[in-house]
Design a protein around this motif. Structure first.
Motif, PDB file in Angstrom:
ATOM      1  N   GLY A 203      13.814  -8.976  14.513  1.00  0.00           N
ATOM      2  CA  GLY A 203      12.489  -9.413  14.944  1.00  0.00           C
ATOM      3  C   GLY A 203      11.466  -8.313  15.053  1.00  0.00           C
ATOM      4  O   GLY A 203      10.266  -8.594  15.208  1.00  0.00           O
ATOM      5  N   LEU A 204      11.882  -7.054  14.974  1.00  0.00           N
ATOM      6  CA  LEU A 204      10.937  -5.932  15.025  1.00  0.00           C
ATOM      7  C   LEU A 204      10.268  -5.810  13.659  1.00  0.00           C
ATOM      8  O   LEU A 204      10.932  -5.646  12.640  1.00  0.00           O
ATOM      9  N   ARG A 205       8.953  -5.899  13.633  1.00  0.00           N
ATOM     10  CA  ARG A 205       8.205  -5.856  12.369  1.00  0.00           C
ATOM     11  C   ARG A 205       7.797  -4.425  12.048  1.00  0.00           C
ATOM     12  O   ARG A 205       7.049  -3.800  12.812  1.00  0.00           O
ATOM     13  N   VAL A 206       8.280  -3.930  10.912  1.00  0.00           N
ATOM     14  CA  VAL A 206       8.050  -2.546  10.489  1.00  0.00           C
ATOM     15  C   VAL A 206       7.250  -2.552   9.195  1.00  0.00           C
ATOM     16  O   VAL A 206       7.727  -3.034   8.167  1.00  0.00           O
ATOM     17  N   LEU A 207       6.038  -2.030   9.245  1.00  0.00           N
ATOM     18  CA  LEU A 207       5.213  -1.899   8.046  1.00  0.00           C
ATOM     19  C   LEU A 207       5.465  -0.514   7.468  1.00  0.00           C
ATOM     20  O   LEU A 207       5.240   0.513   8.121  1.00  0.00           O
ATOM     21  N   ASP A 208       5.942  -0.486   6.237  1.00  0.00           N
ATOM     22  CA  ASP A 208       6.440   0.735   5.602  1.00  0.00           C
ATOM     23  C   ASP A 208       5.474   1.186   4.511  1.00  0.00           C
ATOM     24  O   ASP A 208       5.365   0.548   3.464  1.00  0.00           O
ATOM     25  N   LEU A 209       4.771   2.281   4.775  1.00  0.00           N
ATOM     26  CA  LEU A 209       3.869   2.882   3.784  1.00  0.00           C
ATOM     27  C   LEU A 209       4.409   4.246   3.376  1.00  0.00           C
ATOM     28  O   LEU A 209       3.678   5.233   3.345  1.00  0.00           O
ATOM     29  N   THR A 210       5.685   4.317   3.090  1.00  0.00           N
ATOM     30  CA  THR A 210       6.304   5.596   2.755  1.00  0.00           C
ATOM     31  C   THR A 210       6.798   5.604   1.322  1.00  0.00           C
ATOM     32  O   THR A 210       7.011   4.557   0.707  1.00  0.00           O
ATOM     33  N   LEU A 276       4.504   1.118  12.475  1.00  0.00           N
ATOM     34  CA  LEU A 276       4.008   1.583  11.179  1.00  0.00           C
ATOM     35  C   LEU A 276       4.618   2.932  10.883  1.00  0.00           C
ATOM     36  O   LEU A 276       4.548   3.849  11.696  1.00  0.00           O
ATOM     37  N   LEU A 277       5.225   3.053   9.716  1.00  0.00           N
ATOM     38  CA  LEU A 277       5.680   4.353   9.207  1.00  0.00           C
ATOM     39  C   LEU A 277       4.882   4.654   7.951  1.00  0.00           C
ATOM     40  O   LEU A 277       4.802   3.808   7.038  1.00  0.00           O
ATOM     41  N   HIS A 278       4.294   5.850   7.896  1.00  0.00           N
ATOM     42  CA  HIS A 278       3.528   6.204   6.693  1.00  0.00           C
ATOM     43  C   HIS A 278       3.758   7.666   6.339  1.00  0.00           C
ATOM     44  O   HIS A 278       3.920   8.526   7.212  1.00  0.00           O
ATOM     45  N   GLY A 279       3.781   7.911   5.043  1.00  0.00           N
ATOM     46  CA  GLY A 279       4.072   9.243   4.544  1.00  0.00           C
ATOM     47  C   GLY A 279       3.034   9.770   3.589  1.00  0.00           C
ATOM     48  O   GLY A 279       3.330  10.645   2.768  1.00  0.00           O
ATOM     49  N   TYR A 280       1.832   9.223   3.648  1.00  0.00           N
ATOM     50  CA  TYR A 280       0.757   9.742   2.813  1.00  0.00           C
ATOM     51  C   TYR A 280       0.230  11.063   3.383  1.00  0.00           C
ATOM     52  O   TYR A 280       0.442  11.369   4.562  1.00  0.00           O
ATOM     53  N   ARG A 281      -0.451  11.814   2.542  1.00  0.00           N
ATOM     54  CA  ARG A 281      -1.045  13.051   3.053  1.00  0.00           C
ATOM     55  C   ARG A 281      -2.020  12.718   4.186  1.00  0.00           C
ATOM     56  O   ARG A 281      -2.575  11.628   4.237  1.00  0.00           O
ATOM     57  N   PRO A 282      -2.230  13.683   5.118  1.00  0.00           N
ATOM     58  CA  PRO A 282      -2.936  13.368   6.356  1.00  0.00           C
ATOM     59  C   PRO A 282      -4.296  12.694   6.194  1.00  0.00           C
ATOM     60  O   PRO A 282      -4.677  11.893   7.048  1.00  0.00           O
ATOM     61  N   ASP A 283      -5.047  12.982   5.129  1.00  0.00           N
ATOM     62  CA  ASP A 283      -6.379  12.397   5.019  1.00  0.00           C
ATOM     63  C   ASP A 283      -6.421  11.146   4.152  1.00  0.00           C
ATOM     64  O   ASP A 283      -7.475  10.531   3.989  1.00  0.00           O
ATOM     65  N   ALA A 284      -5.286  10.730   3.586  1.00  0.00           N
ATOM     66  CA  ALA A 284      -5.304   9.639   2.613  1.00  0.00           C
ATOM     67  C   ALA A 284      -5.725   8.319   3.254  1.00  0.00           C
ATOM     68  O   ALA A 284      -6.594   7.602   2.725  1.00  0.00           O
ATOM     69  N   LEU A 285      -5.117   7.950   4.381  1.00  0.00           N
ATOM     70  CA  LEU A 285      -5.498   6.699   5.028  1.00  0.00           C
ATOM     71  C   LEU A 285      -6.906   6.781   5.608  1.00  0.00           C
ATOM     72  O   LEU A 285      -7.631   5.781   5.639  1.00  0.00           O
ATOM     73  N   ASP A 286      -7.294   7.970   6.054  1.00  0.00           N
ATOM     74  CA  ASP A 286      -8.660   8.140   6.556  1.00  0.00           C
ATOM     75  C   ASP A 286      -9.672   7.816   5.468  1.00  0.00           C
ATOM     76  O   ASP A 286     -10.682   7.128   5.726  1.00  0.00           O
ATOM     77  N   ARG A 287      -9.420   8.299   4.253  1.00  0.00           N
ATOM     78  CA  ARG A 287     -10.361   8.060   3.147  1.00  0.00           C
ATOM     79  C   ARG A 287     -10.438   6.583   2.779  1.00  0.00           C
ATOM     80  O   ARG A 287     -11.443   6.119   2.238  1.00  0.00           O
ATOM     81  N   LEU A 288      -9.389   5.833   3.081  1.00  0.00           N
ATOM     82  CA  LEU A 288      -9.397   4.392   2.836  1.00  0.00           C
ATOM     83  C   LEU A 288      -9.991   3.605   4.008  1.00  0.00           C
ATOM     84  O   LEU A 288     -10.091   2.376   3.946  1.00  0.00           O
ATOM     85  N   GLY A 289     -10.383   4.327   5.062  1.00  0.00           N
ATOM     86  CA  GLY A 289     -10.949   3.660   6.220  1.00  0.00           C
ATOM     87  C   GLY A 289      -9.931   3.256   7.262  1.00  0.00           C
ATOM     88  O   GLY A 289     -10.247   2.474   8.180  1.00  0.00           O
ATOM     89  N   TYR A 290      -8.700   3.796   7.134  1.00  0.00           N
ATOM     90  CA  TYR A 290      -7.628   3.440   8.066  1.00  0.00           C
ATOM     91  C   TYR A 290      -7.069   4.674   8.759  1.00  0.00           C
ATOM     92  O   TYR A 290      -5.871   4.905   8.811  1.00  0.00           O
ATOM     93  N   GLY A 291      -7.964   5.477   9.315  1.00  0.00           N
ATOM     94  CA  GLY A 291      -7.539   6.618  10.110  1.00  0.00           C
ATOM     95  C   GLY A 291      -6.896   6.155  11.409  1.00  0.00           C
ATOM     96  O   GLY A 291      -6.811   4.956  11.706  1.00  0.00           O
TER      97      GLY A 291
END
Length: 455
Positions: A203-210, A276-291
């Motif tokens: 039941g634990l929902r894990v969004l994986d952006l790795t 949420l687990l994410h492995g993008y470079r530190p500014d990648a999600l920020d540039r998409l508007g998801y900092g």
């Protein structure tokens, strides 16, 4: 003296603030041949994840279950967990990826992604094979070539000694970072989720952006104890050599976060996620508007765990990197060369920085989940491959001992897994947590096989 599996496990638990995490039982003798205690590193990092899970399970009863790690199976899982039946895994490396001699030493080129290969070839010219690439590299100094390829958006690392890395500004920055940088979010955001008997993370929902490889190892572990893992990739991303190994137990979808419709879907998924687990470079999600602030606004109770290659401070914060490159930069490959008396770099026998970081990520995610249940507050964490490398380097050299026996048929679990590529056998789990079997509800599948919805 080299660190033992127990010492690695204790160090990781201590980094999480879990001084009372307990002690795992380790079985099996022998080790992977290496300058470093890789088998103990593998067993200890898996044990830390198991102990975090046991602590979560035991929170209600007051008695955490026993945790046992098979050192042999831990070592094998740090290679590949899948054994195809009647088909073969794609080659893991691009034809021109690898180590090359320069005028003053060695450099490694990482060209598995097409855009990384093109970046290297903008500097070195188009190359069809390793011989051509070797000739192009030979006229360069290693530092100049590393800098040129990185400036083009590529991935390369010159081979340094451990002492050179410690004296390097980035090495010094990484040494000052904690193994796990934990932050507690403000405000109360209690969770309605609770661990389930026998299937603790159900039941634990894990969004994986790795991507390759630490993050997918972490989410595979979480799926093994029941978490609903949804991996999201962009439309053009593929990992053919790894997908059969790391997509086990997950749903895999694609979204293009440049499209308004897909952004709306992503925001709905994020808002309903526990982790949420994410492995993008530190500014990648920020540039998409998801900092970080935007993610917290969309999902106030979100547990947010992220990793990068070279650390979160210093001049290389945000540099593209992978396990094999960090081994070259940090002195691990050079130590292997000295240990073996070889002519060139000798990496670890497996991608141990990736795998160990993956299990530390899983332990971190479970630790933060436990904390949220206790305090009602969500937290976040940052880790890096380079900081994990320091944990291994600080452990010292491996002690002489017997090598592990070769892979044998009894290492695989009974029954066949119907993967998207064909039938396969999966190695038996390396970890046993009493009362909670590690198993996966879904076979391995290709990226993009599923719809971007929670089950």
């Amino acid at each position: 003296m080299a660190a033992t599996a127990e010492a690695f496990s204790r160090a990781i638990s201590a980094a999480l603030g879990d001084a009372d995490a307990g002690i795992a039982v380790f079985t099996g003798l022998g080790g992977l041949p290496s300058a470093f205690p890789v088998t103990d590193f593998a067993a200890g990092s898996i044990a830390a994840a198991g102990l975090a899970l046991a602590r979560l399970v035991g929170a209600g009863s007051g008695t955490p279950p026993t945790v046992t790690v098979d050192r042999r199976l831990a070592s094998l899982w740090f290679g590949a967990s899948i054994r195809p039946v009647g088909w073969g895994l794609p080659a893991p490396w691009d034809p021109v990826a690898g180590d090359y001699r320069t005028r003053d030493g060695w450099i490694r080129l990482h060209t598995n992604a097409l855009h990384h290969r093109r970046a290297a070839e903008r500097i070195l010219g188009p190359q069809g094979d390793r011989d051509g690439m070797a000739a192009a590299v030979a006229g360069w100094d290693k530092g100049a070539l590393e800098a040129a390829i990185v400036a083009e958006g590529g991935c390369a690392a010159e081979m340094r000694t451990a002492a050179e890395w410690l004296a390097h500004p980035q090495g010094m920055a990484v040494a000052a970072e904690p193994l796990v940088a934990l932050t507690e979010a403000g405000g109360d955001t209690p969770s309605g989720w609770r661990p389930q008997p026998g299937r603790p993370l159900a039941g634990l929902r894990v969004l994986d952006l790795t991507r390759v490889l630490a993050g997918p190892v972490a989410t595979r572990f979480l799926a093994g104890y029941g978490a609903a893992v949804l991996r999201i990739d962009p439309p053009d991303w593929h990992e053919p050599g790894l997908e059969p190994d790391v997509t086990l137990g997950k749903r895999c979808a694609r979204l293009d976060l440049r499209r308004a419709e897909d952004r709306a879907t992503f925001e709905a998924l994020l808002g309903a996620a526990d982790l949420l687990l994410h492995g993008y470079r530190p500014d990648a999600l920020d540039r998409l508007g998801y900092g970080a602030a935007a993610r917290r606004a969309l999902a106030p109770g979100l547990i947010d765990v992220c990793l990068d290659a070279y650390g979160w401070s210093g001049p290389w914060a945000g540099r593209r990197g992978f396990d094999s490159l960090v081994q070259m930069s940090s002195g691990i490959a050079r130590a292997g060369q000295d240990w073996r008396g070889a002519d060139g770099p000798v990496p670890l026998p497996v991608q141990a920085l990736d795998h160990a970081t993956g299990y530390i990520l899983a332990a971190t995610a479970i630790h933060l989940t436990h904390d949220r249940l206790k305090t009602g507050r969500a937290g976040s964490a940052r880790l890096s491959l380079a900081r994990t490398a320091k944990l291994l380097l600080d452990a010292g050299r491996a002690e002489a001992g017997a090598d592990l026996a070769p892979d044998i048929g009894s290492d695989a679990a009974s029954g066949l897994e119907p993967t998207a590529w064909g039938a396969a056998r999966r190695l038996r789990p390396p970890l046993a947590v009493d009362g909670a079997a590690m198993r996966w509800d879904l076979p391995a599948r290709r990226l993009g096989s599923d719809s971007a919805i929670w089950p």
